[in-house]
Design a protein around this motif. Sequence first.
Motif, PDB file in Angstrom:
ATOM      1  N   ALA A  60      30.500  55.358  42.790  1.00  0.00           N
ATOM      2  CA  ALA A  60      31.158  55.944  43.927  1.00  0.00           C
ATOM      3  C   ALA A  60      31.859  54.852  44.956  1.00  0.00           C
ATOM      4  O   ALA A  60      33.022  54.840  44.914  1.00  0.00           O
ATOM      5  N   ALA A  61      31.040  54.214  45.436  1.00  0.00           N
ATOM      6  CA  ALA A  61      31.133  53.147  46.094  1.00  0.00           C
ATOM      7  C   ALA A  61      32.557  52.016  45.524  1.00  0.00           C
ATOM      8  O   ALA A  61      33.104  51.583  46.226  1.00  0.00           O
ATOM      9  N   ALA A  62      31.905  51.796  44.285  1.00  0.00           N
ATOM     10  CA  ALA A  62      32.741  50.678  43.655  1.00  0.00           C
ATOM     11  C   ALA A  62      34.203  51.355  43.550  1.00  0.00           C
ATOM     12  O   ALA A  62      35.288  50.397  43.543  1.00  0.00           O
ATOM     13  N   LEU A  63      34.355  52.497  43.162  1.00  0.00           N
ATOM     14  CA  LEU A  63      35.815  53.043  42.785  1.00  0.00           C
ATOM     15  C   LEU A  63      36.263  53.261  44.293  1.00  0.00           C
ATOM     16  O   LEU A  63      37.530  52.837  44.436  1.00  0.00           O
ATOM     17  N   SER A  64      35.531  53.464  45.501  1.00  0.00           N
ATOM     18  CA  SER A  64      36.308  53.542  46.788  1.00  0.00           C
ATOM     19  C   SER A  64      36.773  52.175  46.954  1.00  0.00           C
ATOM     20  O   SER A  64      37.844  52.013  47.852  1.00  0.00           O
ATOM     21  N   ALA A  65      36.036  51.075  46.647  1.00  0.00           N
ATOM     22  CA  ALA A  65      36.559  49.775  47.102  1.00  0.00           C
ATOM     23  C   ALA A  65      37.828  49.325  46.424  1.00  0.00           C
ATOM     24  O   ALA A  65      38.488  48.497  46.843  1.00  0.00           O
ATOM     25  N   VAL A  66      37.967  49.903  45.056  1.00  0.00           N
ATOM     26  CA  VAL A  66      39.353  49.645  44.317  1.00  0.00           C
ATOM     27  C   VAL A  66      40.387  50.095  45.180  1.00  0.00           C
ATOM     28  O   VAL A  66      41.337  49.429  45.344  1.00  0.00           O
ATOM     29  N   HIS A  67      40.361  51.051  45.839  1.00  0.00           N
ATOM     30  CA  HIS A  67      41.323  51.922  46.431  1.00  0.00           C
ATOM     31  C   HIS A  67      41.564  51.041  47.968  1.00  0.00           C
ATOM     32  O   HIS A  67      42.600  50.650  48.383  1.00  0.00           O
ATOM     33  N   ALA A  68      40.503  50.665  48.534  1.00  0.00           N
ATOM     34  CA  ALA A  68      40.408  49.910  49.636  1.00  0.00           C
ATOM     35  C   ALA A  68      41.206  48.583  49.501  1.00  0.00           C
ATOM     36  O   ALA A  68      41.459  48.254  50.638  1.00  0.00           O
ATOM     37  N   HIS A  69      41.217  48.080  48.349  1.00  0.00           N
ATOM     38  CA  HIS A  69      41.494  46.669  48.111  1.00  0.00           C
ATOM     39  C   HIS A  69      43.140  46.540  47.633  1.00  0.00           C
ATOM     40  O   HIS A  69      43.468  45.813  47.137  1.00  0.00           O
ATOM     41  N   ARG A  70      43.474  47.889  47.502  1.00  0.00           N
ATOM     42  CA  ARG A  70      44.861  47.963  46.788  1.00  0.00           C
ATOM     43  C   ARG A  70      46.064  47.059  47.482  1.00  0.00           C
ATOM     44  O   ARG A  70      45.941  47.029  48.703  1.00  0.00           O
ATOM     45  N   CYS A  71      47.224  47.007  46.762  1.00  0.00           N
ATOM     46  CA  CYS A  71      48.282  46.250  47.380  1.00  0.00           C
ATOM     47  C   CYS A  71      49.107  47.148  48.132  1.00  0.00           C
ATOM     48  O   CYS A  71      49.271  48.400  47.283  1.00  0.00           O
ATOM     49  N   VAL A  72      49.549  47.300  49.190  1.00  0.00           N
ATOM     50  CA  VAL A  72      50.041  48.341  49.685  1.00  0.00           C
ATOM     51  C   VAL A  72      51.615  47.880  50.066  1.00  0.00           C
ATOM     52  O   VAL A  72      52.592  48.810  50.319  1.00  0.00           O
ATOM     53  N   GLU A  73      52.221  46.501  49.847  1.00  0.00           N
ATOM     54  CA  GLU A  73      53.412  46.227  50.028  1.00  0.00           C
ATOM     55  C   GLU A  73      54.258  46.177  48.542  1.00  0.00           C
ATOM     56  O   GLU A  73      53.700  45.160  47.894  1.00  0.00           O
ATOM     57  N   PRO A  74      54.950  46.964  48.132  1.00  0.00           N
ATOM     58  CA  PRO A  74      55.661  46.715  46.992  1.00  0.00           C
ATOM     59  C   PRO A  74      56.638  45.554  47.023  1.00  0.00           C
ATOM     60  O   PRO A  74      57.200  45.134  48.101  1.00  0.00           O
ATOM     61  N   THR A  75      56.760  44.814  45.936  1.00  0.00           N
ATOM     62  CA  THR A  75      57.802  43.781  45.746  1.00  0.00           C
ATOM     63  C   THR A  75      58.950  43.907  44.876  1.00  0.00           C
ATOM     64  O   THR A  75      58.896  44.474  43.932  1.00  0.00           O
ATOM     65  N   PRO A  76      60.050  43.968  45.534  1.00  0.00           N
ATOM     66  CA  PRO A  76      61.370  44.507  44.824  1.00  0.00           C
ATOM     67  C   PRO A  76      61.474  43.568  43.674  1.00  0.00           C
ATOM     68  O   PRO A  76      61.300  42.247  43.861  1.00  0.00           O
ATOM     69  N   ARG A  77      61.831  43.995  42.687  1.00  0.00           N
ATOM     70  CA  ARG A  77      61.960  43.484  41.520  1.00  0.00           C
ATOM     71  C   ARG A  77      63.301  44.103  40.904  1.00  0.00           C
ATOM     72  O   ARG A  77      63.917  44.996  40.910  1.00  0.00           O
ATOM     73  N   LYS A  78      64.096  42.965  39.982  1.00  0.00           N
ATOM     74  CA  LYS A  78      65.229  43.533  39.064  1.00  0.00           C
ATOM     75  C   LYS A  78      64.863  42.890  37.727  1.00  0.00           C
ATOM     76  O   LYS A  78      64.465  41.896  37.689  1.00  0.00           O
ATOM     77  N   LEU A  79      65.433  43.348  36.779  1.00  0.00           N
ATOM     78  CA  LEU A  79      65.264  42.911  35.390  1.00  0.00           C
ATOM     79  C   LEU A  79      66.117  41.445  35.326  1.00  0.00           C
ATOM     80  O   LEU A  79      67.228  41.443  35.763  1.00  0.00           O
TER      81      LEU A  79
END
Length: 396
Positions: free
Chosen positions: A377-396
């Motif tokens: 459970a702690a490891a799964l919580s750490a996954v969410h805590a380490h997420r990227c919060v800023e999307p990077t705009p992309r285009k094809l």
Amino acid sequence: MELTSTNYLPSYTVGVDAYKAVPEVTRRFGSTAVIIGGKTAMEKAAPRLLAALKGTGVTVTDQIWYGGQPRHSVAEKLAADPRVQAADMVFGMGGGRAIDETKEIAELAGKPLFTFPTVASNCAPVTAIGVFYKEDGSVDNYFLPKEPPIHSFIDTKVISESPDDYFWAGIGDALSKQPEVELSSRDLDLPHTPLMGRALAVSCERPLFDYSAKALEDKRTRTSSYELEQVILDIIVSTGLVSNMTTNLGAEKGAYYFNSSTAHAFYNAYTGIGEAAERHLHGEVVSFGVLVLKAFDDKPEELKKFAALNVCLGLPTTLAELECPESALAGIVERAQKTNEWGRAPYGFSPERFEQAILDADAYGRALAAGDAAAQAAALSAVHAHRCVEPTPRKL
């Protein structure tokens, strides 16, 4: 003025008598063929092919070992070999590395290529991409032929008698297709061909979760079954079609690549850790790379789901199972940034985030192996805590 594009889709024959279809399928391309492949593969499958061709007018003129590793220097040498030049067709026989080598050989020699996979370990038999390696065993680059092999003859009896580990690893490789294509193309308005590829990628996952355990059991007992055939087709054909539809790096205009992302970035970089990498199969390593992808992509429940399947099948869930110490991660992260897969996500693809995802996947795997629910459970919580919060705009 829009440039014209040409898209090729491979065809295939599957079954215990697949080789009997060779004369009909190849009739427009000539009557002589040279087999190029792995030594063991040719020893096991070539007699079966020769028996199927007896009296049909199609003649195998020679059998040539591909060299042991797909390397451009070897492909150039074999393409100029008089035995290859004299044949109407090239028959690529063996596993993914042998078949990838024949793609460049056939292209350089100007010969039509037909493939005869002897293992179900990846989608190489039907794809227009080949992975080439350096002398030290690390990944060199991709070779992109103008078209995929014309036809693949998938003899399920030959594959059922092949080493079990290759099939086991093939499942691991196939598990990456849907997650990697989805991640690398997410939020993009795709044109027709890669859009089809993304839609087809969704079909790759379910058969692996539904049938892999039974298919692996049947493979190990040499039992023909519906489940075994479905997983063979998933590994070779379904993922291969997706690969062809999501790869167009050589285009003069509108080039794209959505075929792989984080899981193969991990694999390609892992091949540089030294001798340990040579002891682990491609799909085996990729299957752990999928767990890295799920941690990287902030998908803790998906990480849990895929890790459970890995455990069920005996695929790795920890770095230790890949003989990869944490001290090797700095090199892996450095090499990953030089791969074609780096940056293929709709948000920040930083070295720090990539390394953390590897550590997070390993932490969950270790907790799972220990049966420690609190640590899981702690490891799964750490996954969410380490997420990227800023999307990077992309285009094809």
